[in-house]
Design a protein around this motif. Sequence first.
Motif, PDB file in Angstrom:
ATOM      1  N   SER A 149     -41.965 -46.269  89.288  1.00 60.30           N
ATOM      2  CA  SER A 149     -41.891 -47.486  89.470  1.00 60.30           C
ATOM      3  C   SER A 149     -42.912 -47.756  89.534  1.00 60.30           C
ATOM      4  CB  SER A 149     -41.161 -48.343  89.111  1.00 60.30           C
ATOM      5  OG  SER A 149     -40.392 -48.310  90.571  1.00 60.30           O
ATOM      6  N   ALA A 150     -43.454 -46.933  91.141  1.00 51.85           N
ATOM      7  CA  ALA A 150     -44.328 -48.290  91.569  1.00 51.85           C
ATOM      8  C   ALA A 150     -46.128 -47.458  91.194  1.00 51.85           C
ATOM      9  CB  ALA A 150     -44.529 -48.560  93.422  1.00 51.85           C
ATOM     10  N   GLN A 151     -46.124 -46.812  90.645  1.00 51.29           N
ATOM     11  CA  GLN A 151     -47.564 -46.024  90.189  1.00 51.29           C
ATOM     12  C   GLN A 151     -48.152 -46.554  89.964  1.00 51.29           C
ATOM     13  OE1 GLN A 151     -45.488 -42.145  89.464  1.00 51.29           O
ATOM     14  NE2 GLN A 151     -45.121 -41.210  90.778  1.00 51.29           N
ATOM     15  N   ASP A 152     -47.899 -47.388  89.166  1.00 53.10           N
ATOM     16  CA  ASP A 152     -49.096 -47.774  88.346  1.00 53.10           C
ATOM     17  C   ASP A 152     -49.637 -49.003  88.343  1.00 53.10           C
ATOM     18  OD1 ASP A 152     -50.752 -49.510  85.800  1.00 53.10           O
ATOM     19  OD2 ASP A 152     -49.093 -48.844  84.208  1.00 53.10           O
ATOM     20  N   PRO A 153     -50.793 -49.243  89.001  1.00 49.65           N
ATOM     21  CA  PRO A 153     -51.039 -50.468  89.942  1.00 49.65           C
ATOM     22  C   PRO A 153     -50.693 -51.376  88.286  1.00 49.65           C
ATOM     23  CG  PRO A 153     -52.682 -48.945  89.656  1.00 49.65           C
ATOM     24  CD  PRO A 153     -51.863 -48.572  88.980  1.00 49.65           C
ATOM     25  N   ASN A 154     -51.012 -51.442  87.352  1.00 50.18           N
ATOM     26  CA  ASN A 154     -51.058 -52.037  86.220  1.00 50.18           C
ATOM     27  C   ASN A 154     -49.753 -52.779  86.177  1.00 50.18           C
ATOM     28  OD1 ASN A 154     -53.775 -53.375  86.926  1.00 50.18           O
ATOM     29  ND2 ASN A 154     -54.341 -51.550  85.236  1.00 50.18           N
ATOM     30  N   GLY A 155     -48.993 -51.341  86.791  1.00 52.49           N
ATOM     31  CA  GLY A 155     -47.077 -52.915  86.541  1.00 52.49           C
ATOM     32  C   GLY A 155     -46.524 -53.541  87.256  1.00 52.49           C
ATOM     33  N   GLU A 156     -45.001 -53.935  86.791  1.00 50.18           N
ATOM     34  CA  GLU A 156     -44.494 -54.609  86.899  1.00 50.18           C
ATOM     35  C   GLU A 156     -44.296 -54.950  88.532  1.00 50.18           C
ATOM     36  OE1 GLU A 156     -41.065 -56.984  84.753  1.00 50.18           O
ATOM     37  OE2 GLU A 156     -40.346 -55.243  86.377  1.00 50.18           O
ATOM     38  N   LEU A 157     -43.753 -53.664  88.993  1.00 45.91           N
ATOM     39  CA  LEU A 157     -43.771 -53.851  90.381  1.00 45.91           C
ATOM     40  C   LEU A 157     -44.828 -54.671  91.028  1.00 45.91           C
ATOM     41  CD1 LEU A 157     -40.892 -50.990  91.071  1.00 45.91           C
ATOM     42  CD2 LEU A 157     -40.835 -54.044  91.238  1.00 45.91           C
ATOM     43  N   ARG A 158     -45.829 -53.533  91.360  1.00 46.35           N
ATOM     44  CA  ARG A 158     -47.429 -53.586  91.438  1.00 46.35           C
ATOM     45  C   ARG A 158     -47.955 -55.102  91.450  1.00 46.35           C
ATOM     46  NH1 ARG A 158     -49.326 -49.038  92.684  1.00 46.35           N
ATOM     47  NH2 ARG A 158     -51.347 -49.461  94.208  1.00 46.35           N
ATOM     48  N   ARG A 159     -48.100 -55.690  90.366  1.00 46.95           N
ATOM     49  CA  ARG A 159     -47.728 -56.722  89.659  1.00 46.95           C
ATOM     50  C   ARG A 159     -47.377 -58.321  90.425  1.00 46.95           C
ATOM     51  NH1 ARG A 159     -47.655 -56.064  84.745  1.00 46.95           N
ATOM     52  NH2 ARG A 159     -46.916 -57.469  83.723  1.00 46.95           N
ATOM     53  N   HIS A 160     -46.396 -57.961  90.217  1.00 51.26           N
ATOM     54  CA  HIS A 160     -45.083 -58.755  91.105  1.00 51.26           C
ATOM     55  C   HIS A 160     -45.919 -58.646  92.815  1.00 51.26           C
ATOM     56  CE1 HIS A 160     -41.513 -61.045  92.705  1.00 51.26           C
ATOM     57  NE2 HIS A 160     -41.053 -60.018  93.155  1.00 51.26           N
ATOM     58  N   TRP A 161     -45.304 -57.444  93.430  1.00 48.50           N
ATOM     59  CA  TRP A 161     -45.848 -57.767  95.007  1.00 48.50           C
ATOM     60  C   TRP A 161     -47.103 -57.829  95.196  1.00 48.50           C
ATOM     61  CZ3 TRP A 161     -44.318 -51.427  94.748  1.00 48.50           C
ATOM     62  CH2 TRP A 161     -42.746 -52.107  94.494  1.00 48.50           C
ATOM     63  N   ALA A 162     -48.445 -58.283  94.521  1.00 48.88           N
ATOM     64  CA  ALA A 162     -49.962 -58.341  93.987  1.00 48.88           C
ATOM     65  C   ALA A 162     -49.792 -60.519  93.418  1.00 48.88           C
ATOM     66  CB  ALA A 162     -50.792 -57.819  93.127  1.00 48.88           C
TER      67      ALA A 162
END
Length: 326
Positions: A149-162
């Motif tokens: 769930s964290a592999q896609d830099p544009n996925g929901e998790l990575r966007r939230h962490w950014a």
Amino acid sequence: VLCGTTPVVSAASLDEGWQMVDGLHLFYREGGDRHAPTIVFLHGNPLSSIMYVKVMEDLLAKQSVHVIAVDYPSFGYSDAPDHQAYRYTFDHVADTVRDFLKARGITRYALYMQDYGVPVGFRLISADPQAITAIMVQNGVIHLDGFPSAQDPNGELRRHWARRNPAIDKRRASYAMSMKYPQAIRWQDEDRAGPDAILQAIAAEQRPGVIEARNDLWFDYGTNIARYPTWQAMLCKMHVPVLVLWGKRDKFFTTPGAYAYLREAPQAEVHILDSTHFATLDAPDRIGDLVASFLAHHRAAMVAPVKRLTPSVASSLPEEPTADAQ
């Protein structure tokens, strides 16, 4: 009836209590001979040291060890300071755990880490690698391999962490407050954590201000990914005994994450179990047997004199990312 006699205490019993650390009461469970090799258990989210009770007791019954597990701030029975007063970041939680170990007089130890315990534990390792006698990981990652769930830099998790997404905070808060007292009707326990651990998790998370604290900590999880290369390099240089246990029915941290540890630690023992994210609760006997065998096999290495990293090795490790880099 015998009156006034000293009660017989099982050799496998655990003591429980609160340790004052940095103005907080941290709950802990501890047992065994303090002169024996120490294993520090670091729990995952949203549980606490309760997830390790059976495994810790089994280890004490099998061999001479010293075991200890602590509940992080806002987890389990530990204090839950307001998130405005206590910074709920993995750096700060690791600092608090480090201060807890100092308060308990623990300076050299093996780590058993699961889920959130892995980024907390690898911060401890980075701060003082010579303190670590062995590394045990269960369903927790320092590679993206096992974190789909964290592999896609544009996925929901990575966007939230950014850039923090208030909608995710609200969704997590709504879910936390919707959890009800465990009962037979509509009971669901996919991870097989059991009603006792789930009830404690519910009670802890529904305390005033805790969900805000947990949301802060979840937002900070993105800092861990930035440190994966550092932690991987550190693990590669340490050459300590490594045990990797993995419940293959974990949908969040998947089995490729277990095998990824072999890249930096080819000496690692890897066991894939027919279990869940919370394998110490779902399969405590199997976990206890594997950990006991691992500790017995590597006992000599765990009690050997400390070998310091040479300056050339230490200087070759990547620097910890700065706050700006994270």
